[in-house]
Design a protein around this motif. Structure first.
Motif, mmCIF file in Angstrom:
data_model
loop_
_atom_site.group_PDB
_atom_site.id
_atom_site.type_symbol
_atom_site.label_atom_id
_atom_site.label_comp_id
_atom_site.label_asym_id
_atom_site.label_seq_id
_atom_site.Cartn_x
_atom_site.Cartn_y
_atom_site.Cartn_z
ATOM 1 N N ARG A 97 0.793 -1.238 0.000
ATOM 2 C CA ARG A 97 0.000 0.000 0.000
ATOM 3 C C ARG A 97 0.822 1.283 0.000
ATOM 4 N NH1 ARG A 97 -2.673 -4.132 2.591
ATOM 5 N NH2 ARG A 97 -4.957 -4.027 2.673
ATOM 6 N N VAL A 98 2.115 1.184 0.361
ATOM 7 C CA VAL A 98 2.892 2.434 0.493
ATOM 8 C C VAL A 98 4.131 2.423 -0.405
ATOM 9 C CG1 VAL A 98 2.154 2.857 2.872
ATOM 10 C CG2 VAL A 98 4.264 1.571 2.442
ATOM 11 N N ASP A 99 4.766 3.595 -0.495
ATOM 12 C CA ASP A 99 5.948 3.720 -1.343
ATOM 13 C C ASP A 99 7.253 3.543 -0.580
ATOM 14 O OD1 ASP A 99 4.520 4.555 -3.813
ATOM 15 O OD2 ASP A 99 3.860 6.171 -2.492
ATOM 16 N N PHE A 100 7.232 3.772 0.735
ATOM 17 C CA PHE A 100 8.481 3.638 1.509
ATOM 18 C C PHE A 100 8.158 3.471 3.001
ATOM 19 C CE2 PHE A 100 7.315 8.036 1.852
ATOM 20 C CZ PHE A 100 7.671 8.393 3.148
ATOM 21 N N PHE A 101 9.194 3.063 3.736
ATOM 22 C CA PHE A 101 9.076 2.987 5.198
ATOM 23 C C PHE A 101 10.158 3.860 5.822
ATOM 24 C CE2 PHE A 101 7.618 -1.250 3.753
ATOM 25 C CZ PHE A 101 6.327 -1.209 4.267
ATOM 26 N N SER A 102 9.845 4.417 6.984
ATOM 27 C CA SER A 102 10.868 5.136 7.728
ATOM 28 C C SER A 102 10.754 4.695 9.187
ATOM 29 C CB SER A 102 10.648 6.648 7.595
ATOM 30 O OG SER A 102 11.734 7.319 8.198
ATOM 31 N N ILE A 103 11.851 4.195 9.731
ATOM 32 C CA ILE A 103 11.767 3.634 11.086
ATOM 33 C C ILE A 103 11.965 4.746 12.114
ATOM 34 C CG2 ILE A 103 12.644 1.870 12.652
ATOM 35 C CD1 ILE A 103 13.704 0.344 10.277
ATOM 36 N N GLY A 104 10.970 4.902 12.970
ATOM 37 C CA GLY A 104 11.055 5.897 14.056
ATOM 38 C C GLY A 104 11.623 5.192 15.277
ATOM 39 N N THR A 105 12.933 5.187 15.372
ATOM 40 C CA THR A 105 13.562 4.374 16.425
ATOM 41 C C THR A 105 13.325 4.934 17.824
ATOM 42 O OG1 THR A 105 15.597 5.551 15.920
ATOM 43 C CG2 THR A 105 15.357 3.335 15.009
#
Ligand code: PEP
Ligand code: MG
Length: 754
Positions: free
Chosen positions: A617-625
């Motif tokens: 469903r999405v174009d990218f992930f960004s991990i909020g550590t």
């Protein structure tokens, strides 16, 4: 028992110094357990000896003179075992040592409990009795409970006493307070104490030059409160019965009488400013009422507190906003708000020292972004006594020096010079591309939004913006900002960085970020109504924001949208429906909007296990550590008491990141990291090994991270990660990476980190 406990702790908490606190403890314990002797032995930091520091029952002149080696006698045994020792006949115990000069001869029953704070033995509380007897279980439980609660008060009173000693001394004696590293760097300046409005307890002492005017202002405030109370009484007269209305008369009586007002005026004449004088007077009266037996009278203490707050509010009514009190201001407070930071002109702000919070609190993140050194979680800091004092904050190690000696000052000045040299070197590196020696490009993006002016951040050589925290435009208003206001704000950022991409994160309030005009009161705010949950429950707010974002990007087309706190696929689907709706409406209205890439933050553990479904469903992930670490390890990111457990190099955190990156890559989706880990050199080495595609961090961290990337090949990072998997503790993993950074000549970058 609970009542007695509460009263003792309240009294100890308001003691002026350690001696007074200990005096209260032994006196109250002797009374409440009905024993012959109550004593406190404190452990010295250097030799580990136990020193008789207060007693009721033994000879007073033995205080300070009786010293027992760390494991000597029964007191030493309590300290060593870290548990209570309860003996019917102490003299017949093999560890018993008779100490001369205390007059202790005839005592048989002995109960010693350790006083422990954060795993460290501070001392031992001992009660003794002439007769042979074993102390009852409830007596032992009472002392254990009391000792556990007193530990914090004892260490606080100790620090407070030391500071007042320093303030009285004409020559500076340095007092060191321990906190947590909040933002790297060294601040040398003067303490400006900030406090929340109408929080009487947090008011500092401040000297006053014109006592007459101060007294006049105080009297005006008192009259205003009297008027308020009369007003309330009038309004309530038809609703409340006469007995209840009498309460208002009682309050007016207190305000009219001589004690509260007269004593405060006296204190102002003695040199304190009105708020400080008021705090002292109210504190004294509150203590008297709280120590009364009658529970009704005890409750009156809260009326007095309330009166104090009301007077303070009126005094503060015309209080000027905090300004640049000192050329090198170190902001000091129980809790420092983002707004207070913003009130100090940037050029005068040297550093931040806060009693609460840790390196991952938003105020610390803001400090990092601004390049301002910060020390957080200085629990024993007696804030009220620090106004105007010379202060050094070491944001690398979490140390605070009050009234430092010349030697300490020189050492830190030297460190500051070294630091600016390193910055120069890093500035040079920051103009080079972010590519590893074996040719892997890892773009470095910026985290912005916490600082209002973006101008400085644009020039920091970032490849774009990886995280724009849109909460701040919302925090700076006194209502939800409208579409046009948001459009202008976002457009500025998109224009400033174009054609580089700018990732705008949708509103992420809740947790420790509260909008003043939209209070959410919850028992567990970090597990509550936060981020996307609020946005989906208020589509009108979410749609306005998405529309403003899309319109801001018209003609630039460098917008990327990111959703925070997604924990289920349904949330994502619902958000995508609203994004589509906003785009459809805008197209209908003739706006030439294009659909931006949409991604989600991975910061809730449940998202890790649904990467497959999310990736479709999405174009990218960004991990909020920052949040991922707190949720994975069940450690509140703002709680200094558990900050030692907040470890982003924990094997579980690394394992989770690995799973996200591996899964996302199988499905062809890139992964970035935008939590504080991305600005931590040791952690970045680990992330390189894990195969992260890009990183996003505070502008102040960017040069050092670029240096790391340009210094290690991805192969080297992978090999290191193989070694890291063999290790079982976060500490060992950090040591491994720090050692490698040192060997690579990057020792200057190694910091305590998280
Ligand atoms: C995070 O949680 O890592 C993050 C980047 O978001 P914030 O710090 O704003 O919660
Ligand atoms: Mg977060």
């Amino acid at each position: 028992m609970l009542d007695i406990l509460r009263r003792i702790i309240q009294e100890v908490n308001s003691a002026a110094d350690l001696d007074q606190a200990l005096g209260i403890i032994v006196q109250r314990v002797r009374e409440s357990v009905a024993v012959d002797v109550a004593s406190v032995y404190l452990k010295t930091a250097d030799t580990g000896e136990f020193v008789l520091s207060a007693t009721e029952g033994l000879r007073k002149d033995a205080v300070g003179h009786v010293r027992l080696a760390a494991s000597e006698g029964l007191v030493g045994m309590v300290g060593e075992r870290e548990e209570p020792v309860n003996l019917e006949d102490a003299p017949s115990h093999p560890r018993y040592r008779f100490t001369k000069g205390t007059g202790e001869n005839p005592y048989h029953a002995f109960l010693g409990v350790p006083i422990i704070q954060h795993g460290t033995v501070l001392g031992v509380l001992v009660v003794r009795q002439r007769q042979h007897r074993r102390f009852a279980e409830d007596e032992e439980a009472f002392l254990v409970t009391l000792a556990a609660q007193l530990a914090g008060a004892i260490s606080h009173a100790g620090a407070s006493g030391e500071i007042s000693h320093v303030l009285q001394a004409s020559e500076g004696v340095s007092v060191t307070l321990k906190g947590l590293p909040g933002a790297p760097g060294v601040a040398i300046g003067q303490a400006l104490v900030v406090y929340p409005p109408a929080n009487l307890e947090a008011i500092p002492d401040r000297s006053v030059k014109d006592a007459d005017t101060e007294i006049e202002n105080f009297r005006v405030a008192v009259t205003a409160v009297q008027d308020d109370i009369r007003d309330y009484a009038n309004r309530m007269s038809s609703i409340l019965p006469a007995e209840e209305l009498a309460l208002f008369d009682a309050l007016l009586l207190m305000l009219g009488g001589d004690s509260l007002i007269g004593e405060t005026v006296e204190r102002i004449r003695a040199g304190n400013w009105a708020p400080g004088a008021l705090r002292e007077t109210i504190g004294e009266h509150v203590r008297v009422f709280e120590s009364m037996e009658d529970s009704y009278m005890r409750e009156r203490a809260s009326d007095i507190r309330d009166l104090g707050r009301r007077i303070l509010t009126h005094i503060q009514g015309d209080r000027p906003a905090i300004g640049a009190a000192y050329p090198r201001t170190v902001l000091v407070g129980e809790e420092i708000s983002i707004g207070q930071l913003a009130e100090i002109p940037h050029e005068s702000l040297a550093g931040i020292v806060s009693v609460s919070g840790s390196s991952s609190s938003h105020v610390a993140i803001l400090a990092q972004a601004m390049g301002v050194p910060a020390v957080m979680g200085v629990e024993d800091m007696p804030v009220g006594r620090l106004e105007g004092q010379a202060i050094i904050a070491d944001g690398y190690r979490g140390d605070v020096f009050v009234n430092p000696s010349e030697l300490v000052r020189e050492e830190f000045l030297r460190l500051q010079t070294q630091e600016s040299k390193l910055t120069e070197v890093l500035q040079h590196v920051s103009r080079q591309p972010s590519v590893t020696p074996d040719g892997v490009n890892i773009p470095l993006y910026l985290n912005i939004g916490l600082v209002s002016g973006i101008e400085n951040e644009v020039h920091a050589n970032g490849d774009g913006v990886g995280l724009y925290r849109t909460e701040i435009p919302f925090l700076m208003q006194d209502r939800f900002p409208g579409e046009e206001f948001q459009l202008r704000t976002y457009r500025k950022a998109l224009e400033a960085f174009a054609p580089r991409p700018v990732t705008l994160r949708t509103l992420d309030v809740g947790g420790d970020k509260m909008l003043p005009y939209f209070p959410v009161i919850e028992d567990n705010p970090f597990l509550g109504w936060r981020g996307i949950r609020i946005s989906l429950d208020h589509p009108e707010i979410f749609l306005t924001q998405i529309r403003a974002m899309m319109r801001a990007s018209v003609g630039l087309n460098n917008l990327t949208i990111m959703l925070p706190m997604v924990s289920t696929v349904t949330e994502l689907d619902n958000a995508l429906v609203l994004i589509n709706q906003a785009q459809g409406e805008l197209l209908e209205e003739g706006e030439l909007v294009v659909r931006p890439p949409v991604g989600i933050m991975i910061e809730v553990p449940s998202a890790i296990y649904q990467i497959g479904a999310m990736a479709k469903r999405v174009d990218f992930f960004s991990i909020g550590t920052n949040d991922l670490t707190q949720y994975l390890l069940a450690v509140d990111r703002n709680n200094s008491r558990v900050a030692g457990l907040y470890q982003s190099l924990h094997p579980a955190v690394l394992g989770a990141i690995k799973q996200v990156i591996d899964q996302a890559h199988i499905l062809g989706k890139p992964v970035s990291v935008c939590g504080e880990m991305a600005g931590d050199p040791a952690a970045v080495l680990a992330l390189m090994g894990l195969g992260v595609n890009s990183l996003s961090m505070s502008a102040s961290n960017l040069p050092r991270i670029k240096w790391v990337i340009r210094s290690f090949t991805r192969e080297e990072a992978r090999d290191l990660l193989e070694q890291a998997w063999q290790l079982e503790s976060p500490r060992e993993i950090r040591e491994l990476y720090n050692a490698v950074l040192e060997q690579g000549g990057l020792g200057g970058l190694v910091r305590a980190g998280n």
